[in-house]
Design a protein around this motif. Structure first.
Motif, short mmCIF file in Angstrom:
data_model
loop_
_atom_site.label_atom_id
_atom_site.label_comp_id
_atom_site.label_asym_id
_atom_site.label_seq_id
_atom_site.Cartn_x
_atom_site.Cartn_y
_atom_site.Cartn_z
N MET A 1 -5.45 -3.20 -39.36
CA MET A 1 -5.66 -3.45 -37.93
C MET A 1 -5.33 -4.90 -37.61
N LEU A 2 -4.69 -5.11 -36.48
CA LEU A 2 -4.36 -6.47 -36.08
C LEU A 2 -5.59 -7.22 -35.60
N THR A 3 -5.56 -8.51 -35.72
CA THR A 3 -6.59 -9.36 -35.18
C THR A 3 -5.99 -10.14 -34.01
N GLU A 4 -6.85 -10.86 -33.27
CA GLU A 4 -6.39 -11.62 -32.12
C GLU A 4 -5.33 -12.64 -32.54
N ALA A 5 -5.43 -13.15 -33.77
CA ALA A 5 -4.52 -14.20 -34.21
C ALA A 5 -3.19 -13.65 -34.74
N SER A 6 -3.08 -12.32 -34.88
CA SER A 6 -1.86 -11.75 -35.43
C SER A 6 -0.69 -12.00 -34.48
N PRO A 7 0.47 -12.31 -35.02
CA PRO A 7 1.62 -12.56 -34.15
C PRO A 7 2.04 -11.29 -33.43
N LEU A 8 2.42 -11.45 -32.18
CA LEU A 8 2.88 -10.32 -31.38
C LEU A 8 4.39 -10.21 -31.50
N PRO A 9 4.90 -9.07 -31.94
CA PRO A 9 6.36 -8.95 -31.98
C PRO A 9 6.92 -8.92 -30.56
N PRO A 10 8.14 -9.40 -30.37
CA PRO A 10 8.72 -9.38 -29.03
C PRO A 10 8.99 -7.96 -28.57
N LEU A 11 9.00 -7.76 -27.26
CA LEU A 11 9.28 -6.43 -26.72
C LEU A 11 10.62 -5.92 -27.20
N SER A 12 11.57 -6.82 -27.39
CA SER A 12 12.91 -6.42 -27.82
C SER A 12 12.93 -5.80 -29.20
N SER A 13 11.84 -6.00 -29.98
CA SER A 13 11.79 -5.45 -31.33
C SER A 13 11.24 -4.03 -31.37
N LEU A 14 10.79 -3.53 -30.19
CA LEU A 14 10.25 -2.18 -30.14
C LEU A 14 11.39 -1.17 -30.06
N GLY A 19 13.23 5.58 -35.17
CA GLY A 19 13.09 6.97 -34.75
C GLY A 19 12.02 7.22 -33.72
N ASP A 20 11.13 6.24 -33.48
CA ASP A 20 10.10 6.40 -32.45
C ASP A 20 10.74 6.18 -31.07
N PRO A 21 10.07 6.63 -30.01
CA PRO A 21 10.63 6.48 -28.66
C PRO A 21 10.84 5.01 -28.30
N PRO A 22 11.79 4.75 -27.41
CA PRO A 22 12.06 3.37 -26.99
C PRO A 22 10.81 2.69 -26.43
N ARG A 23 10.64 1.43 -26.80
CA ARG A 23 9.56 0.56 -26.30
C ARG A 23 8.17 1.04 -26.73
N SER A 24 8.11 1.87 -27.75
CA SER A 24 6.81 2.29 -28.28
C SER A 24 6.37 1.34 -29.38
N ALA A 25 5.05 1.26 -29.56
CA ALA A 25 4.48 0.38 -30.57
C ALA A 25 3.60 1.16 -31.53
N TRP A 26 4.02 2.37 -31.84
CA TRP A 26 3.23 3.21 -32.73
C TRP A 26 3.10 2.57 -34.11
N GLY A 27 1.88 2.65 -34.64
CA GLY A 27 1.58 2.05 -35.93
C GLY A 27 1.00 0.67 -35.83
N ARG A 28 1.07 0.06 -34.66
CA ARG A 28 0.56 -1.30 -34.50
C ARG A 28 -0.92 -1.38 -34.84
N TRP A 29 -1.67 -0.35 -34.50
CA TRP A 29 -3.11 -0.34 -34.78
C TRP A 29 -3.46 0.69 -35.85
N GLY A 30 -2.48 1.23 -36.55
CA GLY A 30 -2.72 2.24 -37.59
C GLY A 30 -2.24 3.60 -37.14
N LYS A 31 -1.83 4.43 -38.09
CA LYS A 31 -1.21 5.71 -37.75
C LYS A 31 -2.19 6.71 -37.14
N ASP A 32 -3.47 6.59 -37.41
CA ASP A 32 -4.46 7.52 -36.87
C ASP A 32 -5.29 6.92 -35.73
N ASP A 33 -4.82 5.81 -35.19
CA ASP A 33 -5.58 5.10 -34.16
C ASP A 33 -5.74 5.94 -32.90
#
Length: 324
Positions: A1-14, A19-33
């Motif tokens: 799980m990310l913390t407040e201090a974790s770096p945020l990837p740029p939107l362009s990296s989504l 294979g995930d949908p455009p601009r999705s951030a699946w997995g950022r908080w864990g696969k079962d989140d």
């Protein structure tokens, strides 16, 4: 799980995973989140918000009456109420029936999918939600995951309706009107309101204010319309929302974003709900909040919300209160 201090990837990296949908951030908080950006609302962040925002104990409810929007918008079922006389004993019960999106509401992550891919947050499918026949036992992406702790944290109000009134911006508060990020930033600067990671953003478009001026025939005429003021859909809007790292967003209109879409390619419902796991609040009552913010000169506050708790909820009244 990310913390407040974790770096945020740029939107362009989504998307984060191939294979995930455009601009999705699946997995950022864990696969079962099941919480999405509500993960920002740690105990430490909530405690900080309470200590920093609650000064006087003044409170403002943020919930429209369940039966105010009549008829409900977008063809939804109307509120029904039955009061039961328990005679011969002098006792009353009541039974209510309503569409959970017919008044103030939170949208869960099972409300709106990426339409082309047919996938909800973290890849959930319609078949998982509806099951076999009438089997709705799978609670994936339901609001019940949020109800365990509720939604609580620092709220900030962007009062566009007041800004427009002060600056002579004329618009029909119940029709299409686009609110740009530049204007939102101007309002934040004017009210000396900083955006913090994990904030809950409230946008007052003026829709409820406008709706309250309509007579019943005018309300009937707009029940199937898809026009309202709100956040302009654009790459700039999406980048700002992503970089701000809001825990949730809400407005007094029926969608948070404007209708019809300024740019369908940047439709915020699938991006926020299905892509990032960011709750969207709609038709919140921000009239009293606007008055309190103007009175106190403070546009940040502590907010708590206790959604309904039942398995697999698609939406819920927010049961929300702002504390000053």
């Amino acid at each position: 799980m990310l913390t407040e201090a974790s770096p945020l990837p740029p939107l362009s990296s989504l998307p984060l995973r191939p294979g995930d949908p455009p601009r999705s951030a699946w997995g950022r908080w864990g696969k079962d989140d099941q919480l999405g950006t509500l993960n920002y609302l740690t105990d430490e962040l909530v405690q900080k918000a309470i200590l920093g925002e609650v000064k006087t104990g003044q409170r403002v409810g943020l919930n429209l009456p369940l039966d105010l929007i009549n008829p409900p918008l977008l063809g939804r079922s109307a509120f029904e109420k039955k009061i039961i006389n328990k005679a011969p004993r002098v006792i009353n019960d009541d039974v209510i029936s309503f569409n959970t999106q017919s008044s103030s509401q939170w949208d869960s992550f099972r409300h709106f999918a990426f339409q082309k891919e047919g996938q909800f947050y973290n890849g959930a499918m319609q078949g998982e939600i509806h099951g076999s026949g009438s089997d709705y036992s799978n609670p994936v992406n339901g609001l019940d995951a949020w109800a365990k702790k509720g939604i609580a944290g620092r709220g900030i109000l962007v009062d566009y309706a007041d800004y427009a009134d002060r600056n002579g911006i004329k618009y029909d508060k119940t029709k299409a009107h686009q609110i740009s990020v530049d204007v939102v930033k101007t309002i934040l600067a004017e009210t000396k309101t900083e955006v913090h990671i994990g904030d809950i953003l409230f946008l007052r478009t003026g829709f409820v204010q406008g709706y309250l001026t309509l007579d019943q025939s005018e309300r009937e005429a707009m029940k199937m319309e898809r026009q309202w003021p709100g956040m302009m859909q654009s790459q700039t809007t999406t980048e700002w929302l992503w970089e701000s790292q809001f825990a949730a967003v809400a407005a007094d209109n029926p969608a948070f974003e404007c209708g019809p879409h300024a740019d369908p390619a940047w439709h915020l419902h699938p991006i926020l709900l299905a892509g990032w796991g960011t709750p969207i609040g709609e038709l919140f009552d921000l009239e009293g909040l606007s008055r309190m913010c103007k009175k106190t000169g403070r546009y940040s506050f502590f907010v708590s919300s206790a959604p309904l708790n039942y398995s697999g909820a698609v939406a819920s009244p927010p049961n929300a209160i702002a504390f000053f």
